[in-house]
Design a protein around this motif. Structure first.
Motif, short mmCIF file in Angstrom:
data_model
loop_
_atom_site.label_atom_id
_atom_site.label_comp_id
_atom_site.label_asym_id
_atom_site.label_seq_id
_atom_site.Cartn_x
_atom_site.Cartn_y
_atom_site.Cartn_z
N UNK A 114 0.85 -1.29 0.06
CA UNK A 114 0.09 0.11 0.13
C UNK A 114 0.85 1.00 -0.02
N UNK A 115 0.39 2.12 -1.13
CA UNK A 115 1.38 3.40 -1.35
C UNK A 115 0.58 4.40 -0.93
N UNK A 116 0.57 5.11 -0.06
CA UNK A 116 -0.33 6.43 0.60
C UNK A 116 0.85 7.41 0.51
N UNK A 117 0.46 8.73 -0.06
CA UNK A 117 1.09 9.67 -0.86
C UNK A 117 -0.73 10.97 -0.29
N UNK A 118 0.19 11.84 0.17
CA UNK A 118 -0.76 13.06 0.76
C UNK A 118 0.03 15.12 0.30
N UNK A 119 -0.52 14.88 -0.39
CA UNK A 119 0.47 16.24 -0.79
C UNK A 119 -0.18 17.64 -0.94
#
Length: 170
Positions: A114-119
């Motif tokens: 699981x790759x989570x990105x928050x930008x």
């Protein structure tokens, strides 16, 4: 007849206050669900994030979006709560300090990862400059990530925003 207009105005004022109180209670319930670890055990990470994003948009804190890629996979309850808390720390910093107007969050499920990105598009910061009393949030995110074996990376550029990447092996 002179009394009637003031009564009508009072009724409208009472209705407005009642609506405000009702909305506040709804927001308080939504927030308490996202704070309570037992409540979080009953919903999966994508749903918890969706509720949080909807709350941000509803309260006009920030324009936020959530994208989910791949087929959702089951994550350990403890890991889900920790991942959510890491993201809450990032969201809190985005809203309080970054002065961002946009927040983009994505979950990508692929090959048992699981790759989570928050930008955000906030003011960012210079990681090379030592800032007294700052960085505790980043330390908290990294130490929480270690508890579940997740990799945490934070990138930031002045006036270009900040990006958090979490890689969690399922």
């Amino acid at each position: 007849y002179e009394i009637m207009p003031s009564l009508v105005g009072s009724e409208m004022c009472i209705r407005d206050r009642s609506d405000t109180i009702s909305k506040s209670l709804t927001e308080l319930r939504a927030l308490s669900k996202l704070i309570n670890p037992d409540a979080l055990k009953n919903i999966m990470l994508p749903e918890a994030l969706s509720l949080e994003i909807a709350r941000f948009n509803r309260l006009n804190f920030i324009e936020a979006t959530l994208t989910i890629n791949g087929d959702e996979e089951i994550i350990d309850d403890k890991a889900e709560i920790i991942l959510f808390r890491i993201l809450q720390e990032f969201f809190s910093n985005t809203i309080k300090h970054a002065k961002a107007s946009e927040l983009y969050v994505s979950l990508t499920y692929e090959n048992n990862v699981l790759t989570i990105t928050a930008q955000d598009n906030g003011k960012g910061f210079d990681k090379s400059v030592e800032q007294p009393n700052k960085g505790i949030g980043l330390q908290n995110m990294k130490s929480r990530g270690k508890l579940i074996g997740a990799e945490i990376e934070l990138e930031s550029q002045l006036e270009k925003g900040t990006k958090l990447t979490i890689i969690h092996y399922l």
